[in-house]
Design an enzyme around this catalytic site. Structure first.
Site, short mmCIF file in Angstrom:
data_model
loop_
_atom_site.label_atom_id
_atom_site.label_comp_id
_atom_site.label_asym_id
_atom_site.label_seq_id
_atom_site.Cartn_x
_atom_site.Cartn_y
_atom_site.Cartn_z
N CYS A 112 0.69 -1.09 0.04
CA CYS A 112 0.00 0.04 0.02
C CYS A 112 0.94 1.31 -0.06
O CYS A 112 0.50 2.29 -0.31
CB CYS A 112 -0.92 0.10 1.30
SG CYS A 112 -2.28 -1.44 1.04
N HIS A 279 -3.94 6.91 1.77
CA HIS A 279 -3.99 5.47 1.21
C HIS A 279 -5.41 5.11 1.27
O HIS A 279 -5.86 5.08 2.43
CB HIS A 279 -3.01 4.71 1.61
CG HIS A 279 -3.36 3.04 1.14
ND1 HIS A 279 -3.39 2.84 -0.02
CD2 HIS A 279 -3.62 1.86 2.06
CE1 HIS A 279 -3.68 1.45 -0.06
NE2 HIS A 279 -4.07 1.13 1.28
N ASN A 309 -9.75 -1.19 -2.24
CA ASN A 309 -8.57 -0.88 -1.94
C ASN A 309 -7.82 -1.39 -3.17
O ASN A 309 -7.80 -2.46 -3.27
CB ASN A 309 -8.10 -1.57 -0.80
CG ASN A 309 -6.51 -1.29 -0.26
OD1 ASN A 309 -5.86 -0.65 -1.03
ND2 ASN A 309 -5.98 -1.80 0.46
N1 ACO Z 1 -19.28 -9.38 6.03
C1 ACO Z 1 -19.70 -9.55 7.22
N2 ACO Z 1 -19.20 -9.89 8.40
C2 ACO Z 1 -17.86 -9.83 8.51
C3 ACO Z 1 -16.94 -9.62 7.37
C4 ACO Z 1 -17.89 -9.55 6.04
N3 ACO Z 1 -17.09 -9.15 4.85
N4 ACO Z 1 -15.84 -9.52 7.67
C5 ACO Z 1 -15.57 -9.61 8.91
N5 ACO Z 1 -16.92 -9.88 9.55
C6 ACO Z 1 -17.35 -10.12 10.84
C7 ACO Z 1 -16.28 -10.68 11.74
O1 ACO Z 1 -16.18 -12.04 11.67
C8 ACO Z 1 -16.56 -10.17 13.03
O2 ACO Z 1 -17.50 -10.99 13.71
P1 ACO Z 1 -17.69 -11.50 15.15
O3 ACO Z 1 -17.75 -10.33 15.91
O4 ACO Z 1 -18.99 -12.35 15.21
O5 ACO Z 1 -16.47 -12.18 15.30
C9 ACO Z 1 -17.20 -9.02 12.67
O6 ACO Z 1 -17.53 -8.90 11.43
C10 ACO Z 1 -16.11 -7.83 13.09
O7 ACO Z 1 -14.96 -8.07 12.88
P2 ACO Z 1 -13.71 -6.99 12.84
O8 ACO Z 1 -12.63 -7.82 12.19
O9 ACO Z 1 -13.62 -6.70 14.11
O10 ACO Z 1 -14.28 -5.81 11.84
P3 ACO Z 1 -13.56 -4.17 11.99
O11 ACO Z 1 -14.53 -3.38 12.27
O12 ACO Z 1 -12.31 -4.32 12.51
O13 ACO Z 1 -13.51 -4.23 10.27
C11 ACO Z 1 -11.82 -4.56 8.58
C12 ACO Z 1 -12.48 -5.43 9.63
C13 ACO Z 1 -12.67 -3.81 7.58
C14 ACO Z 1 -10.72 -5.58 7.97
C15 ACO Z 1 -10.71 -3.38 9.33
O14 ACO Z 1 -10.46 -3.90 10.36
C16 ACO Z 1 -9.67 -2.93 8.47
O15 ACO Z 1 -10.05 -2.17 7.39
N6 ACO Z 1 -8.65 -2.83 8.75
C17 ACO Z 1 -7.30 -2.47 7.99
C18 ACO Z 1 -7.39 -3.15 6.82
C19 ACO Z 1 -6.04 -2.35 6.17
O16 ACO Z 1 -5.72 -1.14 6.39
N7 ACO Z 1 -5.26 -3.17 5.24
C20 ACO Z 1 -4.11 -2.58 4.97
C21 ACO Z 1 -3.82 -2.22 3.37
S1 ACO Z 1 -3.92 -3.80 2.67
C22 ACO Z 1 -2.31 -4.04 2.18
O17 ACO Z 1 -1.40 -3.28 2.35
C23 ACO Z 1 -2.05 -5.02 1.20
#
Ligand code: ACO
Length: 352
Positions: A112, A279, A309
Site C-alpha cells: 500500500c 491511502h 483498496n
Molecule cells: N461481512 C460480514 N461480516 C464480516 C465480514 C464481512 N465481509 N468480515 C468480517 N466480518 C465479521 C467478523 O467475523 C466479526 O464477527 P464477530 O464479531 O462475530 O467475530 C465482525 O464482522 C467484526 O470483525 P472485525 O474484524 O472486528 O471488524 P472491523 O470493524 O475491524 O473491520 C476490517 C474489519 C474492515 C478488515 C478493518 O479491520 C480494516 O479495514 N483493517 C485495516 C485493513 C487495512 O488497512 N489493510 C492495509 C492495506 S492492505 C495492504 O497493505 C495490502
C-alpha cells in the site's frame, strides 16, 4: 531543481462489481461492507488481464497528459505487490507492452505504500541528476488471490452457475479481506524542472518488520522447498493473512505522525495543507486520520467507495481524479500518506 508531477493517468478494468455481487459468494452484506469500510463497489480485471496491462493503460494516459514522448522517458518505476510473474517484475513486461526504449526499470514492492516509495525514489533519482523524466506506476490485480473458483466468473457475469454451500463456506472464512480489494492502476510522470514553485518538498518513509504476520502472504515464498506445492494451496497459504484491527490501529497512529513530520520539515503545519491524500484502505481509517490532524472533510478527498483498496494504485488514482475535477489546483500544498503490509508507511509533501 525540483521534481514535478507533469502528467497523470489511470487504468481501471471494465468489470464493475457492486457489493451486492459478492453476497451470493459469502456470508456478507452490502450494509456490513459500507459501514465497516465505506466501500460500495470495485472493479475486477478480466481473466488474463494483469497489473502490467492496467499499469500500461494508466502510463500511456499519463505520458499523453504530460506531453512526453516515449523516447524521452529515462526510467520506469513500477510499484505493485501483484506482478504478472513472480519474476521478472512488471518493469520489463511494461517496457515490452508499451514498446519503450531499453531504459532501466525499477520494480518496487512496498504494497500500500508502494506509490509513496516510488515518489520518493523518483525524486531521489532526479535530485541525483542521473535522470530527468521518470514514469511511475502503481497497479494491482488482486482478484487472483481470492479463493473462489467460480466467483471470478460469477462476479463479472461470465458464469451463472450457483455457488455451492461448500464454496460459500470457504469464501466466508476470508470475507474480511475479500470485500476490501479491487483492481486498478494509476501512473504519473515525474520530471526535473529548473524553475517554478511546484514540486517535491519533503518525504519521510518508514519500515517496521517486527510484525510481518499482521499482513502477509504465508505461502508461495522462497524460504519453502519447493516454493509452491499442493499442500500450500490446499491450506490456502496463497491468500493474504491480515489482522485487520492491528493494521487499522497502526494506520491511524503512524500516518498522522508522518504527515506532521513532513509538514514540520518545511515549517508548516497540517492546517496549512490544502489537500491530504490518504491511502484508500478503509473510509474509517481516512476519517480517523483526518480527525487526528483536525482537517475538514473537503480537504481529505476519498474514492474508496468506488474502487475499494487498489493498494499501490489508490494514491495515483485519487490524485488523478482530484486534478481532473479541479479539487486540486496549481499552487496547492498537497500531502500524500500511506501505510500497508511490511509495515511500510510514510508521507510526501508536494506543491502542485
Ligand atoms: N461481512 C460480514 N461480516 C464480516 C465480514 C464481512 N465481509 N468480515 C468480517 N466480518 C465479521 C467478523 O467475523 C466479526 O464477527 P464477530 O464479531 O462475530 O467475530 C465482525 O464482522 C467484526 O470483525 P472485525 O474484524 O472486528 O471488524 P472491523 O470493524 O475491524 O473491520 C476490517 C474489519 C474492515 C478488515 C478493518 O479491520 C480494516 O479495514 N483493517 C485495516 C485493513 C487495512 O488497512 N489493510 C492495509 C492495506 S492492505 C495492504 O497493505 C495490502
Amino acid at each position: 531543481m525540483r521534481s514535478v508531477i507533469t502528467g497523470t493517468g489511470i487504468g481501471i478494468p471494465k468489470n464493475l462489481v457492486p457489493n451486492e455481487a459478492l453476497t451470493p459468494l459469502m456470508d456478507t452484506t452490502d450494509e456490513w461492507i459500507r459501514t465497516r469500510s465505506g466501500i460500495e463497489q470495485r472493479y475486477y480485471a478480466d481473466p488474463g488481464q494483469g497489473s502490467a496491462e492496467l499499469g500500461s493503460i494508466a502510463a500511456e494516459s499519463a505520458l499523453q497528459s504530460a506531453g512526453l514522448p516515449k523516447e524521452d522517458i529515462d526510467a520506469v518505476i513500477f510499484a505493485t505487490m501483484t506482478p504478472d510473474y513472480l519474476f521478472p517484475g512488471n518493469g520489463p513486461v511494461l517496457q515490452e507492452r508499451m514498446k519503450l526504449p531499453e531504459i532501466p526499470t525499477f520494480d518496487i514492492r512496498q504494497q500500500c505504500s508502494g506509490f509513496l516509495y516510488g515518489l520518493d525514489l523518483a525524486d531521489s533519482l532526479i535530485q541525483s541528476r542521473k535522470y530527468r523524466n521518470i514514469l511511475l506506476i502503481g497497479a494491482e490485480v488482486h482478484t487472483p488471490f481470492m479463493p473462489w473458483e467460480n466467483g471470478w466468473d460469477t462476479t463479472i457475469g461470465l458464469s451463472t452457475r450457483a455457488i455451492t454451500a461448500e464454496e460459500r463456506e470457504i469464501n466466508t472464512r476470508y470475507r474480511d479481506r475479500l470485500v476490501l480489494f479491487g483492481d486498478g492502476a494509476g501512473a504519473v510522470v515525474v520530471q526535473a524542472r529548473d524553475d517554478g514553485q511546484s514540486g517535491f518538498l519533503s518525504s519521510r518513509l518508514f519500515t517496521n518488520g517486527s510484525n510481518i504476520e499482521a499482513l502477509y502472504v504465508k505461502g508461495v515464498g522462497f524460504r519453502q522447498r519447493p516454493y509452491v506445492d499442493g499442500k500450500q494451496l490446499e491450506d490456502r497459504d496463497s491468500i493474504p493473512r491480515m489482522e485487520g484491527r492491528e493494521v487499522f490501529k497502526q494506520a491511524v497512529s503512524r500516518m498522522p505522525q508522518a504527515v506532521r513530520q513532513v509538514c514540520a520539515d518545511r515549517g508548516v503545519t497540517p492546517a496549512d495543507l490544502d489537500i491530504l491524500l490518504i491511502h484508500q484502505a478503509n473510509l474509517r481509517i481516512v476519517e480517523a486520520v483526518a480527525k487526528q490532524l483536525a482537517l475538514p472533510p473537503e480537504k481529505v478527498p476519498h474514492n474508496i467507495e468506488r474502487y475499494a483498496n487498489t493498494t499501490a494504485g489508490t494514491l495515483p488514482i485519487l490524485y488523478h481524479e482530484c486534478l481532473s475535477d479541479g479539487r486540486i489546483q496549481p499552487g496547492m500544498l498537497v500531502c500524500f500518506t500511506a501505510l500497508g503490509s511490511g509495515l511500510h508507511w510514510g508521507a510526501v509533501l508536494y506543491r502542485v
